[in-house]
Motif scaffolding. Structure first.
Motif, mmCIF file in Angstrom:
data_model
loop_
_atom_site.group_PDB
_atom_site.id
_atom_site.type_symbol
_atom_site.label_atom_id
_atom_site.label_comp_id
_atom_site.label_asym_id
_atom_site.label_seq_id
_atom_site.Cartn_x
_atom_site.Cartn_y
_atom_site.Cartn_z
ATOM 1 N N LEU A 21 4.856 52.625 0.644
ATOM 2 C CA LEU A 21 4.042 53.512 1.486
ATOM 3 C C LEU A 21 2.988 54.235 0.662
ATOM 4 O O LEU A 21 1.826 54.368 1.078
ATOM 5 C CB LEU A 21 4.952 54.526 2.190
ATOM 6 C CG LEU A 21 5.624 54.068 3.482
ATOM 7 C CD1 LEU A 21 6.690 55.074 3.894
ATOM 8 C CD2 LEU A 21 4.589 53.909 4.593
ATOM 9 N N TRP A 22 3.391 54.721 -0.499
ATOM 10 C CA TRP A 22 2.449 55.418 -1.382
ATOM 11 C C TRP A 22 1.309 54.484 -1.784
ATOM 12 O O TRP A 22 0.132 54.858 -1.739
ATOM 13 C CB TRP A 22 3.208 55.925 -2.615
ATOM 14 C CG TRP A 22 2.400 56.813 -3.516
ATOM 15 C CD1 TRP A 22 1.358 57.627 -3.169
ATOM 16 C CD2 TRP A 22 2.589 56.986 -4.929
ATOM 17 N NE1 TRP A 22 0.881 58.305 -4.276
ATOM 18 C CE2 TRP A 22 1.623 57.929 -5.359
ATOM 19 C CE3 TRP A 22 3.480 56.455 -5.857
ATOM 20 C CZ2 TRP A 22 1.524 58.331 -6.700
ATOM 21 C CZ3 TRP A 22 3.388 56.866 -7.173
ATOM 22 C CH2 TRP A 22 2.417 57.790 -7.588
ATOM 23 N N ASN A 23 1.659 53.272 -2.157
ATOM 24 C CA ASN A 23 0.625 52.307 -2.520
ATOM 25 C C ASN A 23 -0.293 51.997 -1.346
ATOM 26 O O ASN A 23 -1.519 51.929 -1.493
ATOM 27 C CB ASN A 23 1.274 51.017 -3.030
ATOM 28 C CG ASN A 23 1.802 51.145 -4.447
ATOM 29 O OD1 ASN A 23 1.218 51.846 -5.268
ATOM 30 N ND2 ASN A 23 2.897 50.469 -4.744
ATOM 31 N N ALA A 24 0.300 51.787 -0.178
ATOM 32 C CA ALA A 24 -0.494 51.412 0.997
ATOM 33 C C ALA A 24 -1.457 52.525 1.406
ATOM 34 O O ALA A 24 -2.575 52.257 1.855
ATOM 35 C CB ALA A 24 0.429 51.067 2.165
ATOM 36 N N LEU A 25 -1.046 53.773 1.220
ATOM 37 C CA LEU A 25 -1.864 54.895 1.680
ATOM 38 C C LEU A 25 -2.804 55.450 0.615
ATOM 39 O O LEU A 25 -3.869 55.983 0.945
ATOM 40 C CB LEU A 25 -0.943 56.023 2.171
ATOM 41 C CG LEU A 25 -0.081 55.707 3.394
ATOM 42 C CD1 LEU A 25 0.887 56.853 3.671
ATOM 43 C CD2 LEU A 25 -0.951 55.427 4.618
ATOM 44 N N ALA A 26 -2.452 55.321 -0.661
ATOM 45 C CA ALA A 26 -3.199 56.050 -1.698
ATOM 46 C C ALA A 26 -3.843 55.180 -2.764
ATOM 47 O O ALA A 26 -4.569 55.701 -3.618
ATOM 48 C CB ALA A 26 -2.257 57.068 -2.379
ATOM 49 N N PRO A 205 3.548 51.667 -9.305
ATOM 50 C CA PRO A 205 2.947 52.846 -8.652
ATOM 51 C C PRO A 205 1.437 52.882 -8.867
ATOM 52 O O PRO A 205 0.930 53.608 -9.738
ATOM 53 C CB PRO A 205 3.655 54.012 -9.347
ATOM 54 C CG PRO A 205 3.925 53.497 -10.730
ATOM 55 C CD PRO A 205 4.159 52.007 -10.603
ATOM 56 N N ALA A 206 0.696 52.116 -8.087
ATOM 57 C CA ALA A 206 -0.741 51.942 -8.317
ATOM 58 C C ALA A 206 -1.541 53.251 -8.331
ATOM 59 O O ALA A 206 -2.438 53.402 -9.164
ATOM 60 C CB ALA A 206 -1.313 50.985 -7.271
ATOM 61 N N PRO A 207 -1.264 54.217 -7.440
ATOM 62 C CA PRO A 207 -2.069 55.447 -7.476
ATOM 63 C C PRO A 207 -1.900 56.260 -8.753
ATOM 64 O O PRO A 207 -2.719 57.139 -9.050
ATOM 65 C CB PRO A 207 -1.566 56.244 -6.254
ATOM 66 C CG PRO A 207 -0.972 55.215 -5.351
ATOM 67 C CD PRO A 207 -0.368 54.199 -6.278
ATOM 68 N N LEU A 266 -7.824 47.689 -8.920
ATOM 69 C CA LEU A 266 -8.057 48.268 -7.605
ATOM 70 C C LEU A 266 -7.899 47.208 -6.526
ATOM 71 O O LEU A 266 -7.953 46.006 -6.801
ATOM 72 C CB LEU A 266 -9.473 48.861 -7.526
ATOM 73 C CG LEU A 266 -9.772 50.064 -8.416
ATOM 74 C CD1 LEU A 266 -11.234 50.462 -8.283
ATOM 75 C CD2 LEU A 266 -8.867 51.247 -8.087
ATOM 76 N N ASP A 267 -7.728 47.678 -5.301
ATOM 77 C CA ASP A 267 -7.709 46.789 -4.150
ATOM 78 C C ASP A 267 -9.107 46.199 -3.994
ATOM 79 O O ASP A 267 -10.064 46.905 -3.676
ATOM 80 C CB ASP A 267 -7.319 47.580 -2.904
ATOM 81 C CG ASP A 267 -7.190 46.709 -1.663
ATOM 82 O OD1 ASP A 267 -7.737 45.584 -1.659
ATOM 83 O OD2 ASP A 267 -6.555 47.164 -0.693
ATOM 84 N N GLY A 268 -9.228 44.909 -4.248
ATOM 85 C CA GLY A 268 -10.528 44.258 -4.176
ATOM 86 C C GLY A 268 -10.603 43.210 -3.090
ATOM 87 O O GLY A 268 -11.335 42.222 -3.226
ATOM 88 N N ALA A 350 2.173 44.219 4.883
ATOM 89 C CA ALA A 350 1.439 43.267 5.727
ATOM 90 C C ALA A 350 0.203 43.922 6.324
ATOM 91 O O ALA A 350 -0.859 43.298 6.430
ATOM 92 C CB ALA A 350 2.349 42.733 6.827
ATOM 93 N N ALA A 351 0.332 45.194 6.706
ATOM 94 C CA ALA A 351 -0.818 45.908 7.261
ATOM 95 C C ALA A 351 -1.892 46.125 6.198
ATOM 96 O O ALA A 351 -3.090 45.961 6.474
ATOM 97 C CB ALA A 351 -0.364 47.239 7.848
#
Length: 404
Positions: A21-26, A205-207, A266-268, A350-351
């Protein structure tokens, strides 16, 4: 005892759902050209020589290692050429002893556009993996201030190279990797490829990576798309520092940080897409190559396998049985909650990554194959003749030797 075991499964399932969740949101994205505030906090870096100014014309050299990539290279070059000469000054392709028409196709492009150049192969030195040597050769031939290493199956979006360099300079990063959008067209791709993001973003923990800029353990990269500033690349030692690594992308990002330079992933998905594998056989071969070598220590590998067996797989096997047993319904309920956490984790990812929703229902099948892949990779690397990739055999453990 059964209740305690169930609790020990449920607690990590909840914790790893929290990480996802932390990764998906931040987790930050590479921003659009007109977005001055999105994608996470941006700040000047501490690397020596940071200019913080716009990239000069043609400052990017796109570098493509290619071994038997006749099916991919044309589309890759088309996307690279579409970046425009304002950002990209040259596109170099290293023909890594291809047995197909890869060098012919590249030569045809080179005749039509002077920015494209084919780098001829030389014998692979002892102690090097094929891709790491190809990247080192390309870097040695390049003239740009920025080096953009791109896999032949990667497709850059319009303006992607310029956006990456702006993002790297704004954040003070001298190595920036874009995590790509995964193209999944067949059943097995849709069933198994989402597990790549599941494996990474339930544990990493990407953020936290931009905040702890020089922590080597937070080094992450996706080998399909890595941008490196040339002077820092040379200072760090380039691909020579990971010459014998099959898991070279993450190892390079970690080495960057260990040498006091800031690497970032980063998310690319808006920058680059990649169809990594086209069949179950290719998925098996590709994941088997990287699975065990991804771990520096055997005990870390087995801890990972145990986590996936007990937290991500066991609840789906035991929960239905225990819920039907009156004396064990409490344990069955906790395991059912653990299974629900796992499926919710899959849904969250998935989202974020646009995985096919139906793949969530196949999670137990995917986990069974994942564990089997891990054991197979261990057997190949430790007890067998090594793994085969692109016609080369890699043997040993972390440092791999190659034979043609």
């Amino acid at each position: 005892m059964l209740l305690l075991l169930s609790a020990l499964v449920l607690l990590p399932a909840l914790a790893l759902l929290g990480v996802a969740l932390w990764n998906a949101l931040a987790w930050g994205r590479v921003r659009d050209a007109d977005d001055k505030h999105g994608g996470g906090k941006v700040g000047r870096g501490s690397d020596e020589g940071e200019s913080g100014v716009a990239t000069t014309t043609g400052a990017v050299s796109i570098l493509i290692p290619a071994r038997d990539e006749a099916a991919n290279i044309a589309a890759c070059l088309d996307a690279a050429l579409a970046q425009g000469s304002e950002a990209v000054g040259e596109i170099l392709v290293y023909d890594d002893h291809s047995a197909d028409d890869t060098p012919l196709l590249v030569s045809n492009y080179a005749r039509r556009d002077s920015r494209v150049r084919l780098v001829r192969p030389v014998p692979l030195p002892a102690g090097w993996c094929g891709k790491t040597f190809a990247c080192a050769r390309l870097a040695g031939e390049a003239r740009g201030r920025w080096l953009l290493f791109l896999d032949a199956d990667a497709r850059l979006a319009a303006g992607g190279a310029a956006r990456m360099t702006r993002e790297a300079e704004a954040r003070g990063a001298t190595l920036l990797s874009c995590w790509p959008r995964l193209e999944m067209r067949g059943f097995w791709e849709g069933a198994l490829m989402p597990l790549l993001n599941f494996v990474v973003f339930t544990l990493y923990p990407a953020p936290l990576a931009p905040r702890r800029r020089l922590d080597p353990s937070l080094g992450l990269a996706h080998g399909s798309c890595i941008l490196a500033r040339r002077d820092t690349y040379e200072l760090v030692g380039g691909h020579a520092v990971v010459r014998d690594q099959l898991f070279e992308d993450v190892r390079l990002a970690q080495a960057w940080r260990a040498r006091g330079r800031f690497s970032l992933c980063l998310d690319g998905q808006a920058i680059v897409s990649v169809r990594m594998y086209n069949s179950l056989a290719e998925i098996w071969s590709g994941f088997q190559k990287n699975f065990f070598p991804a771990f520096r220590r055997a005990r870390s590998f087995w801890a990972f396998v145990a986590l996936h067996c007990f937290v991500f797989l066991l609840p789906f096997a035991l929960a239905p049985l225990l819920l039907l047993t009156t004396a064990a319904q409490g344990a069955g309920t906790m395991l059912a909650l653990a299974a629900a956490c796992v499926l919710l984790t899959r849904g969250v990812l998935a989202a974020r990554f646009r995985h096919p929703w139906w793949s969530i229902a196949l999670h137990p099948l995917g986990e069974l194959l994942l564990v089997a892949l891990g054991v197979s990779s261990w057997l190949k690397c430790r007890a067998g003749r090594g793994v085969v990739w692109k016609g080369r055999r890699y043997g040993g453990t972390a440092g791999l030797t190659t034979t043609d």
